[in-house]
Design a protein around this motif. Structure first.
Motif, PDB file in Angstrom:
ATOM      1  N   ASP A  76     -65.931 -16.961  41.994  1.00 15.18           N
ATOM      2  CA  ASP A  76     -64.579 -16.391  41.979  1.00 15.18           C
ATOM      3  C   ASP A  76     -63.862 -16.822  43.253  1.00 15.18           C
ATOM      4  OD1 ASP A  76     -62.300 -14.813  42.057  1.00 15.18           O
ATOM      5  OD2 ASP A  76     -63.335 -12.965  41.574  1.00 15.18           O
ATOM      6  N   SER A  80     -61.190 -15.956  44.535  1.00 14.66           N
ATOM      7  CA  SER A  80     -60.457 -14.905  45.251  1.00 14.66           C
ATOM      8  C   SER A  80     -61.384 -14.108  46.167  1.00 14.66           C
ATOM      9  CB  SER A  80     -59.764 -13.964  44.269  1.00 14.66           C
ATOM     10  OG  SER A  80     -60.716 -13.194  43.550  1.00 14.66           O
ATOM     11  N   ARG A  81     -62.684 -14.443  46.172  1.00 16.49           N
ATOM     12  CA  ARG A  81     -63.656 -13.749  47.015  1.00 16.49           C
ATOM     13  C   ARG A  81     -64.172 -14.705  48.087  1.00 16.49           C
ATOM     14  NH1 ARG A  81     -65.226  -8.770  44.876  1.00 16.49           N
ATOM     15  NH2 ARG A  81     -67.264  -8.895  45.849  1.00 16.49           N
ATOM     16  N   TYR A  82     -64.979 -14.197  49.011  1.00 16.51           N
ATOM     17  CA  TYR A  82     -65.473 -14.974  50.147  1.00 16.51           C
ATOM     18  C   TYR A  82     -66.985 -15.148  50.069  1.00 16.51           C
ATOM     19  CZ  TYR A  82     -60.871 -13.892  51.948  1.00 16.51           C
ATOM     20  OH  TYR A  82     -59.518 -13.778  52.093  1.00 16.51           O
ATOM     21  N   SER A  83     -67.465 -16.270  50.582  1.00 10.99           N
ATOM     22  CA  SER A  83     -68.885 -16.572  50.653  1.00 10.99           C
ATOM     23  C   SER A  83     -69.188 -17.094  52.049  1.00 10.99           C
ATOM     24  CB  SER A  83     -69.253 -17.630  49.614  1.00 10.99           C
ATOM     25  OG  SER A  83     -69.032 -17.155  48.321  1.00 10.99           O
ATOM     26  N   SER A 118     -70.800 -13.195  47.434  1.00 11.06           N
ATOM     27  CA  SER A 118     -69.452 -12.978  46.901  1.00 11.06           C
ATOM     28  C   SER A 118     -68.948 -11.667  47.473  1.00 11.06           C
ATOM     29  CB  SER A 118     -69.500 -12.923  45.367  1.00 11.06           C
ATOM     30  OG  SER A 118     -68.216 -12.705  44.846  1.00 11.06           O
ATOM     31  N   TYR A 119     -68.041 -11.767  48.448  1.00  9.67           N
ATOM     32  CA  TYR A 119     -67.607 -10.605  49.219  1.00  9.67           C
ATOM     33  C   TYR A 119     -66.093 -10.443  49.144  1.00  9.67           C
ATOM     34  CZ  TYR A 119     -72.300 -11.300  50.876  1.00  9.67           C
ATOM     35  OH  TYR A 119     -73.648 -11.475  50.913  1.00  9.67           O
ATOM     36  N   GLU A 120     -65.647  -9.206  49.271  1.00  7.77           N
ATOM     37  CA  GLU A 120     -64.208  -8.904  49.184  1.00  7.77           C
ATOM     38  C   GLU A 120     -63.450  -9.319  50.429  1.00  7.77           C
ATOM     39  OE1 GLU A 120     -63.524  -4.854  48.126  1.00  7.77           O
ATOM     40  OE2 GLU A 120     -64.641  -5.011  46.267  1.00  7.77           O
ATOM     41  N   THR A 121     -64.101  -9.306  51.596  1.00  8.19           N
ATOM     42  CA  THR A 121     -63.400  -9.637  52.841  1.00  8.19           C
ATOM     43  C   THR A 121     -64.166 -10.699  53.631  1.00  8.19           C
ATOM     44  OG1 THR A 121     -64.542  -7.995  54.215  1.00  8.19           O
ATOM     45  CG2 THR A 121     -62.560  -7.240  53.023  1.00  8.19           C
ATOM     46  N   GLN A 163     -67.013  -9.085  55.641  1.00 10.81           N
ATOM     47  CA  GLN A 163     -68.235  -8.821  54.888  1.00 10.81           C
ATOM     48  C   GLN A 163     -69.060 -10.098  54.733  1.00 10.81           C
ATOM     49  OE1 GLN A 163     -66.531  -7.218  51.300  1.00 10.81           O
ATOM     50  NE2 GLN A 163     -66.879  -5.092  51.932  1.00 10.81           N
TER      51      GLN A 163
END
Length: 51
Positions: free
Chosen positions: A2, A4-7, A31-34, A37
């Protein structure tokens, strides 16, 4: 994966670790929201590998 998420990706001594979690990009993990994170997860992974 995704976009729109962060890795995170790990780099040891100039080489990038292949985590193979995503077929689109084998160097990314999680797969993180910010960003914070994702950074924290990457730091935890490095600390666990150092033990």
């Amino acid at each position: 994966m995704d976009i729109s998420r962060y890795s995170f990706a790990l780099n040891y001594g100039g080489g990038v670790c292949m985590l193979n979690e995503f077929s689109d990009d084998p160097y990314l993990s999680g797969s993180y929201e910010t960003v914070e994170q994702a950074l924290s997860a990457g730091i935890r992974e490095v600390e666990n590998d150092a033990r």
